[in-house]
Design an enzyme around this catalytic site. Structure first.
Site, PDB file in Angstrom:
ATOM      1  N   LYS A  20       0.936  -1.125  -0.041  1.00 47.00           N
ATOM      2  CA  LYS A  20       0.000   0.092   0.039  1.00 47.00           C
ATOM      3  C   LYS A  20       0.680   1.498  -0.169  1.00 47.00           C
ATOM      4  O   LYS A  20       2.172   1.240   0.130  1.00 47.00           O
ATOM      5  CB  LYS A  20      -0.757  -0.292   1.412  1.00 47.00           C
ATOM      6  CG  LYS A  20      -1.782  -1.177   1.200  1.00 47.00           C
ATOM      7  CD  LYS A  20      -2.826  -1.044   2.350  1.00 47.00           C
ATOM      8  CE  LYS A  20      -3.838  -2.149   2.444  1.00 47.00           C
ATOM      9  NZ  LYS A  20      -4.889  -2.052   3.578  1.00 47.00           N
ATOM     10  N   TYR A  60     -12.492  -2.811  -2.709  1.00 44.28           N
ATOM     11  CA  TYR A  60     -13.189  -2.592  -1.374  1.00 44.28           C
ATOM     12  C   TYR A  60     -14.613  -2.516  -1.109  1.00 44.28           C
ATOM     13  O   TYR A  60     -15.010  -1.622  -0.587  1.00 44.28           O
ATOM     14  CB  TYR A  60     -12.416  -1.297  -0.933  1.00 44.28           C
ATOM     15  CG  TYR A  60     -10.836  -1.453  -0.242  1.00 44.28           C
ATOM     16  CD1 TYR A  60     -10.528  -2.649   0.394  1.00 44.28           C
ATOM     17  CD2 TYR A  60      -9.955  -0.854  -0.812  1.00 44.28           C
ATOM     18  CE1 TYR A  60      -9.331  -2.826   0.816  1.00 44.28           C
ATOM     19  CE2 TYR A  60      -8.676  -0.819  -0.329  1.00 44.28           C
ATOM     20  CZ  TYR A  60      -8.301  -1.916   0.202  1.00 44.28           C
ATOM     21  OH  TYR A  60      -6.789  -2.205   0.642  1.00 44.28           O
ATOM     22  N   PHE A  68     -15.676   5.265   6.630  1.00 45.46           N
ATOM     23  CA  PHE A  68     -14.148   5.637   6.474  1.00 45.46           C
ATOM     24  C   PHE A  68     -13.714   5.384   5.059  1.00 45.46           C
ATOM     25  O   PHE A  68     -12.620   5.494   4.671  1.00 45.46           O
ATOM     26  CB  PHE A  68     -13.301   4.611   7.432  1.00 45.46           C
ATOM     27  CG  PHE A  68     -13.592   3.241   7.275  1.00 45.46           C
ATOM     28  CD1 PHE A  68     -13.024   2.646   6.438  1.00 45.46           C
ATOM     29  CD2 PHE A  68     -14.445   2.579   7.978  1.00 45.46           C
ATOM     30  CE1 PHE A  68     -12.915   1.106   6.210  1.00 45.46           C
ATOM     31  CE2 PHE A  68     -14.468   1.161   8.050  1.00 45.46           C
ATOM     32  CZ  PHE A  68     -13.982   0.711   6.822  1.00 45.46           C
ATOM     33  N   ARG A  96      -1.679 -13.808   5.099  1.00 40.12           N
ATOM     34  CA  ARG A  96      -2.362 -13.366   6.177  1.00 40.12           C
ATOM     35  C   ARG A  96      -1.687 -13.359   7.579  1.00 40.12           C
ATOM     36  O   ARG A  96      -1.851 -12.525   8.253  1.00 40.12           O
ATOM     37  CB  ARG A  96      -3.770 -13.880   6.284  1.00 40.12           C
ATOM     38  CG  ARG A  96      -4.541 -13.653   4.788  1.00 40.12           C
ATOM     39  CD  ARG A  96      -5.369 -12.389   4.878  1.00 40.12           C
ATOM     40  NE  ARG A  96      -6.252 -12.078   5.744  1.00 40.12           N
ATOM     41  CZ  ARG A  96      -6.908 -10.998   5.627  1.00 40.12           C
ATOM     42  NH1 ARG A  96      -7.236 -10.154   4.564  1.00 40.12           N
ATOM     43  NH2 ARG A  96      -7.861 -10.728   6.573  1.00 40.12           N
ATOM     44  N   THR A 102      -5.745  -6.724  10.778  1.00 41.77           N
ATOM     45  CA  THR A 102      -6.120  -5.349  10.087  1.00 41.77           C
ATOM     46  C   THR A 102      -5.716  -4.147  10.936  1.00 41.77           C
ATOM     47  O   THR A 102      -4.873  -3.468  10.179  1.00 41.77           O
ATOM     48  CB  THR A 102      -7.484  -5.321   9.900  1.00 41.77           C
ATOM     49  OG1 THR A 102      -7.982  -6.357   9.098  1.00 41.77           O
ATOM     50  CG2 THR A 102      -7.953  -4.027   8.886  1.00 41.77           C
ATOM     51  N   ARG A 113       2.386  -5.813   9.710  1.00 43.73           N
ATOM     52  CA  ARG A 113       1.379  -4.714  10.096  1.00 43.73           C
ATOM     53  C   ARG A 113       2.041  -4.175  11.578  1.00 43.73           C
ATOM     54  O   ARG A 113       2.155  -2.918  11.718  1.00 43.73           O
ATOM     55  CB  ARG A 113      -0.007  -5.212  10.078  1.00 43.73           C
ATOM     56  CG  ARG A 113      -0.380  -4.792   8.624  1.00 43.73           C
ATOM     57  CD  ARG A 113      -1.927  -5.613   8.454  1.00 43.73           C
ATOM     58  NE  ARG A 113      -2.513  -5.431   7.230  1.00 43.73           N
ATOM     59  CZ  ARG A 113      -3.629  -6.028   6.836  1.00 43.73           C
ATOM     60  NH1 ARG A 113      -4.270  -6.933   7.598  1.00 43.73           N
ATOM     61  NH2 ARG A 113      -4.250  -5.773   5.772  1.00 43.73           N
ATOM     62  N   ASN A 123      -1.873   0.228   6.934  1.00 41.64           N
ATOM     63  CA  ASN A 123      -1.389  -0.949   7.553  1.00 41.64           C
ATOM     64  C   ASN A 123      -0.540  -1.752   6.454  1.00 41.64           C
ATOM     65  O   ASN A 123      -0.315  -3.013   6.439  1.00 41.64           O
ATOM     66  CB  ASN A 123      -2.732  -1.898   7.934  1.00 41.64           C
ATOM     67  CG  ASN A 123      -3.523  -2.255   6.860  1.00 41.64           C
ATOM     68  OD1 ASN A 123      -3.278  -1.787   5.600  1.00 41.64           O
ATOM     69  ND2 ASN A 123      -4.742  -2.734   7.366  1.00 41.64           N
ATOM     70  N   HIS A 126      -1.868  -5.309   1.614  1.00 42.43           N
ATOM     71  CA  HIS A 126      -3.307  -5.957   1.376  1.00 42.43           C
ATOM     72  C   HIS A 126      -2.903  -7.532   1.238  1.00 42.43           C
ATOM     73  O   HIS A 126      -1.883  -7.790   0.419  1.00 42.43           O
ATOM     74  CB  HIS A 126      -4.107  -5.297   0.233  1.00 42.43           C
ATOM     75  CG  HIS A 126      -5.051  -6.217  -0.084  1.00 42.43           C
ATOM     76  ND1 HIS A 126      -6.338  -6.522   0.435  1.00 42.43           N
ATOM     77  CD2 HIS A 126      -4.958  -7.379  -1.064  1.00 42.43           C
ATOM     78  CE1 HIS A 126      -7.167  -7.237   0.007  1.00 42.43           C
ATOM     79  NE2 HIS A 126      -6.393  -8.146  -1.088  1.00 42.43           N
ATOM     80  N   GLU A 137      -9.296 -11.316  -7.035  1.00 41.93           N
ATOM     81  CA  GLU A 137      -8.367 -10.168  -7.059  1.00 41.93           C
ATOM     82  C   GLU A 137      -7.314 -10.218  -8.161  1.00 41.93           C
ATOM     83  O   GLU A 137      -6.836  -9.177  -8.750  1.00 41.93           O
ATOM     84  CB  GLU A 137      -7.799  -9.950  -5.763  1.00 41.93           C
ATOM     85  CG  GLU A 137      -8.971  -9.465  -4.689  1.00 41.93           C
ATOM     86  CD  GLU A 137      -8.635  -9.471  -3.043  1.00 41.93           C
ATOM     87  OE1 GLU A 137      -9.402  -8.816  -2.460  1.00 41.93           O
ATOM     88  OE2 GLU A 137      -7.567 -10.009  -2.965  1.00 41.93           O
TER      89      GLU A 137
HETATM   90  P1  IDP Z   1      -7.998  -6.684   5.622  1.00 40.93           P
HETATM   91  O1  IDP Z   1      -6.850  -5.761   4.699  1.00 40.93           O
HETATM   92  O2  IDP Z   1      -7.243  -6.861   6.907  1.00 40.93           O
HETATM   93  O3  IDP Z   1      -8.506  -7.719   4.870  1.00 40.93           O
HETATM   94  P2  IDP Z   1     -10.484  -5.352   5.553  1.00 40.93           P
HETATM   95  O4  IDP Z   1     -11.627  -5.523   6.345  1.00 40.93           O
HETATM   96  O5  IDP Z   1     -10.672  -6.150   4.331  1.00 40.93           O
HETATM   97  O6  IDP Z   1      -9.002  -5.968   6.282  1.00 40.93           O
HETATM   98  O7  IDP Z   1     -10.455  -3.892   5.088  1.00 40.93           O
HETATM   99  C1  IDP Z   1      -9.645  -3.693   3.957  1.00 40.93           C
HETATM  100  C2  IDP Z   1      -8.603  -2.148   4.147  1.00 40.93           C
HETATM  101  O8  IDP Z   1      -9.571  -1.111   4.622  1.00 40.93           O
HETATM  102  C3  IDP Z   1      -7.939  -2.374   5.534  1.00 40.93           C
HETATM  103  O9  IDP Z   1      -6.663  -3.060   5.181  1.00 40.93           O
HETATM  104  C4  IDP Z   1      -7.728  -1.033   5.737  1.00 40.93           C
HETATM  105  O10 IDP Z   1      -6.688  -0.447   5.119  1.00 40.93           O
HETATM  106  C5  IDP Z   1      -9.121  -0.414   5.601  1.00 40.93           C
HETATM  107  N1  IDP Z   1     -10.012  -0.512   6.845  1.00 40.93           N
HETATM  108  C6  IDP Z   1     -10.416  -1.714   7.394  1.00 40.93           C
HETATM  109  N2  IDP Z   1     -11.301  -1.202   8.522  1.00 40.93           N
HETATM  110  C7  IDP Z   1     -11.018   0.490   8.539  1.00 40.93           C
HETATM  111  C8  IDP Z   1     -11.556   1.127   9.581  1.00 40.93           C
HETATM  112  O11 IDP Z   1     -12.106   1.032  10.554  1.00 40.93           O
HETATM  113  N3  IDP Z   1     -10.981   2.687   9.492  1.00 40.93           N
HETATM  114  C9  IDP Z   1     -10.145   2.786   8.280  1.00 40.93           C
HETATM  115  N4  IDP Z   1      -9.658   1.822   7.469  1.00 40.93           N
HETATM  116  C10 IDP Z   1     -10.297   0.745   7.405  1.00 40.93           C
HETATM  117 MG    MG Z   2      -9.820  -7.778   3.037  1.00 38.25          MG
END
Ligand code: IDP
Ligand code: MG
Length: 150
Positions: A20, A60, A68, A96, A102, A113, A123, A126, A137
């Site tokens: 990212k 997303y 957000f 993962r 996350t 992370r 973070n 991805h 993807e």
């Molecule tokens: P992941 O990346 O661990 O699979 P997901 O829930 O799929 O998590 O979310 C995708 C991305 O969206 C996260 O990696 C993060 O960059 C962003 N994200 C997820 N939850 C939040 C939040 O509560 N606030 C801001 N950004 C978020």
């Molecule tokens: Mg995800």
């Protein structure tokens, strides 16, 4: 898990990874790639891409209605990203695990992370969350001839 198709040889599991904008801007691409390689994961596709609003909406889709989301799009488009197709035994789960949860603040030290991320948004990495997601993807970002067999 590996699987064998008679006459076609062994196919290793593939997953989709993005470095990212925070990883790119902090100069951590090499560090993160190195962690994947040390875990015996193989890069079989790689390119730099500038994300757009439209691709973020697809990638997303599960977050488009979250408060957000606009901030997430702004962050994800704030520099080019590096996309990779990563191959190896149990690649989806393995990446993962290496990434950690996350929220970077909740991620243990030793995870990507936990060591390099800032918060729940910034973070670093991805990684696809299932084999099915990985297929979608990978197809979103790579043409067949951009994925290598070696
Ligand atoms: P992941 O990346 O661990 O699979 P997901 O829930 O799929 O998590 O979310 C995708 C991305 O969206 C996260 O990696 C993060 O960059 C962003 N994200 C997820 N939850 C939040 C939040 O509560 N606030 C801001 N950004 C978020
Ligand atoms: Mg995800």
């Amino acid at each position: 898990m590996d699987y064998q198709v008679p006459g076609l040889g062994v196919f290793m599991e593939k997953t989709f990874v993005m470095l990212k904008p925070d990883a790119i801007k902090k100069g951590l691409a090499g560090e993160v790639i190195s962690r994947l390689e040390k875990a015996h994961l193989k890069i079989v596709g790689m390119k730099m891409v500038q994300l757009t609003d439209e691709i973020c909406r697809e990638h997303y889709a599960h977050h488009v209605n979250k408060p957000f989301f606009q901030g997430l799009v702004k962050f994800m488009c704030s520099s080019p990203i590096i996309c990779m197709v990563i191959e190896g035994e149990n690649a989806v789960e393995k990446v993962r695990e290496l990434a950690g949860p996350t929220d970077s603040k909740k991620a243990s030290k030793g995870t990507i992370r936990g060591d390099f991320g800032t918060d729940v948004q910034a973070n670093i990495i991805h990684a696809s969350d299932s084999r099915e997601t990985a297929e979608v993807e990978i197809g979103r970002f790579f043409k067949k001839d951009e994925i290598f067999h070696y």
